[in-house]
Design a protein around this motif. Sequence first.
Motif, PDB file in Angstrom:
ATOM      1  N   ASP A   3      42.181  40.511  42.518  1.00  0.00           N
ATOM      2  CA  ASP A   3      42.914  39.379  43.055  1.00  0.00           C
ATOM      3  C   ASP A   3      42.236  38.086  42.638  1.00  0.00           C
ATOM      4  OD1 ASP A   3      44.631  41.074  44.218  1.00  0.00           O
ATOM      5  OD2 ASP A   3      43.864  40.853  46.263  1.00  0.00           O
ATOM      6  N   SER A   9      50.057  31.540  44.760  1.00  0.00           N
ATOM      7  CA  SER A   9      49.929  32.730  43.930  1.00  0.00           C
ATOM      8  C   SER A   9      50.893  32.762  42.761  1.00  0.00           C
ATOM      9  CB  SER A   9      50.144  33.984  44.794  1.00  0.00           C
ATOM     10  OG  SER A   9      51.437  33.956  45.373  1.00  0.00           O
ATOM     11  N   GLN A  10      51.906  31.900  42.763  1.00  0.00           N
ATOM     12  CA  GLN A  10      52.930  31.960  41.739  1.00  0.00           C
ATOM     13  C   GLN A  10      52.561  31.119  40.515  1.00  0.00           C
ATOM     14  OE1 GLN A  10      55.617  33.884  41.884  1.00  0.00           O
ATOM     15  NE2 GLN A  10      55.232  34.616  43.958  1.00  0.00           N
ATOM     16  N   ASN A  27      53.454  36.601  40.407  1.00  0.00           N
ATOM     17  CA  ASN A  27      52.432  36.580  41.443  1.00  0.00           C
ATOM     18  C   ASN A  27      51.114  36.976  40.798  1.00  0.00           C
ATOM     19  OD1 ASN A  27      50.624  37.496  43.561  1.00  0.00           O
ATOM     20  ND2 ASN A  27      52.389  37.435  44.944  1.00  0.00           N
ATOM     21  N   SER A  28      50.175  36.058  40.732  1.00  0.00           N
ATOM     22  CA  SER A  28      48.926  36.306  40.008  1.00  0.00           C
ATOM     23  C   SER A  28      48.079  37.371  40.676  1.00  0.00           C
ATOM     24  CB  SER A  28      48.116  35.008  39.888  1.00  0.00           C
ATOM     25  OG  SER A  28      47.740  34.538  41.172  1.00  0.00           O
ATOM     26  N   ARG A  29      48.348  37.664  41.943  1.00  0.00           N
ATOM     27  CA  ARG A  29      47.527  38.648  42.649  1.00  0.00           C
ATOM     28  C   ARG A  29      47.948  40.086  42.363  1.00  0.00           C
ATOM     29  NH1 ARG A  29      48.066  34.514  46.739  1.00  0.00           N
ATOM     30  NH2 ARG A  29      46.037  33.544  47.149  1.00  0.00           N
ATOM     31  N   ASN A  30      49.255  40.309  42.185  1.00  0.00           N
ATOM     32  CA  ASN A  30      49.709  41.696  42.012  1.00  0.00           C
ATOM     33  C   ASN A  30      50.619  41.908  40.808  1.00  0.00           C
ATOM     34  OD1 ASN A  30      52.229  40.677  42.818  1.00  0.00           O
ATOM     35  ND2 ASN A  30      51.948  41.312  44.949  1.00  0.00           N
ATOM     36  N   ASP A  32      53.699  40.969  40.361  1.00  0.00           N
ATOM     37  CA  ASP A  32      55.130  41.035  40.638  1.00  0.00           C
ATOM     38  C   ASP A  32      55.843  39.796  40.088  1.00  0.00           C
ATOM     39  OD1 ASP A  32      54.773  43.420  41.921  1.00  0.00           O
ATOM     40  OD2 ASP A  32      54.872  42.583  43.952  1.00  0.00           O
ATOM     41  N   SER A  34      59.037  37.448  40.523  1.00  0.00           N
ATOM     42  CA  SER A  34      60.178  37.074  41.353  1.00  0.00           C
ATOM     43  C   SER A  34      61.315  36.524  40.508  1.00  0.00           C
ATOM     44  CB  SER A  34      59.755  36.042  42.401  1.00  0.00           C
ATOM     45  OG  SER A  34      59.073  34.952  41.798  1.00  0.00           O
ATOM     46  N   LEU A  86      59.899  29.263  46.573  1.00  0.00           N
ATOM     47  CA  LEU A  86      59.138  29.665  45.396  1.00  0.00           C
ATOM     48  C   LEU A  86      58.456  28.458  44.757  1.00  0.00           C
ATOM     49  CD1 LEU A  86      61.407  32.288  43.563  1.00  0.00           C
ATOM     50  CD2 LEU A  86      59.285  32.695  44.811  1.00  0.00           C
ATOM     51  N   GLN A  89      55.126  27.446  45.966  1.00  0.00           N
ATOM     52  CA  GLN A  89      54.006  28.346  45.704  1.00  0.00           C
ATOM     53  C   GLN A  89      53.496  28.266  44.263  1.00  0.00           C
ATOM     54  OE1 GLN A  89      54.603  32.434  47.241  1.00  0.00           O
ATOM     55  NE2 GLN A  89      56.451  31.654  48.195  1.00  0.00           N
ATOM     56  N   TRP A 396      51.221  39.151  33.295  1.00  0.00           N
ATOM     57  CA  TRP A 396      50.276  39.178  34.414  1.00  0.00           C
ATOM     58  C   TRP A 396      48.916  38.642  33.980  1.00  0.00           C
ATOM     59  CZ3 TRP A 396      48.587  44.130  37.544  1.00  0.00           C
ATOM     60  CH2 TRP A 396      47.880  43.718  38.689  1.00  0.00           C
TER      61      TRP A 396
END
Length: 421
Positions: A3, A9-10, A27-30, A32, A34, A86, A89, A396
């Motif tokens: 993480d 996070s976006q 999402n930089s953490r996981n 995903d 959007s 969004l 973020q 990612w």
Amino acid sequence: MPDTPVNGSQVLVLNCGSSSLKFALINSRNGDASLSGLGDALGQSAPSVSWKIAGEKHNATLSEGAKHTEVIEFVVTNILSGQGSLLKQIAAIGHRVVHGGEKFSHSVRINDQVISAIQDCVALAPLHNPAHLQGIEAATKAFPGVPQVAVFDTAFHQTMPRHAYIYALPYTLYEEHGIRRYGMHGTSHRFVSERAALLLGKPTDDVNIISAHLGNGASIAAIQAGKSVDTSMGLTPLEGLVMGTRCGDIDPGILLHLGVRLDYCMKEINDLLNKKSGLLGISQLSNDCRALEQAATEGHQGAQLALEIFCYRLAKYIASYHGVLSQVDALVFTGGIGENSAFIRENVLNRLSGLGYQVCESSNLGMRFGAEGAIESSSSQAPTPKVLVIPTNEEWVIARDAAEIIGKDGSPASAQPQGGT
């Protein structure tokens, strides 16, 4: 993947090609997404944009001749403008940049000096770097004050030793003009090497990987202790493996023959090598591996020959990289062809049986459409490398790097886009 602690996070990821623009809100953490989409046929008569958000697919036609700027305007005014949650973020904008020369060994926050350095590398990637600069300029106008980060395809390969990247040309050409092997697809090779280490249960800096990124553009990398020590692409993305429309390795004397004996001009030679060769040139049918596999089963000799040459050349590179690395923990297939073509993987591994490779047919056939896992046979008596299929996720990596860099800088965490730029 670790993480990244940031206040948003976006990350809006932009990948500008010569006539396309891929975009995604990651999402930089996981990892995903959007939002994901593509602006295609840019600068041509019928440009379009397609995107997916909240599970729904959409598409639209842009004005004739629309380019990268218009796609970013469309994303801001027609897509993101109705997604206030969004927008709040968005922490940064991350750009894929193909060529950074020797100037960049890691991702960097974009400023005037970085833009100038990307411009200096235009001659090394004339189809890509100008498009990246357009994307950076358009994003600056659309999101004033939002930090932007450049993630370079070439950066991962800056760990290669000199004996791997220097050509056997007069050394002054390297000293004065930077003519050397740079390599591409570094973001993908980096991702799959990290992911392979995780699957093997080892630290990234304790594994040796041969990474084969196979798509319309294709390259292979030898990764030792998590660092690139050799790769197939060179000064430009033309060298190395057979690709969709690029020739890969050829005798340089062919260029002289084309120019002197056959009276080709430089533009004709460039178009021949980059746009009319590879799978398309050999088969005289298509650069799409799926179409060629289908045609080959129906007896098309050109398709059969194209696939045979593709696999033969790839197997030769893999075998040679066994000599580069002290040991090989895993061979990784990735990219559109590497992730989805059981035929290509089996053909290549069968050619490498002398190195102990054996494919598990059922596992191999099941590795498609985002599946991840091992495809080597468990019946082999000798210890051999694992063979992994790993879907790449360059977006990612770009989002992670962007979030990490702006997080360290203490930069603003949210974006306030400006429509109608």
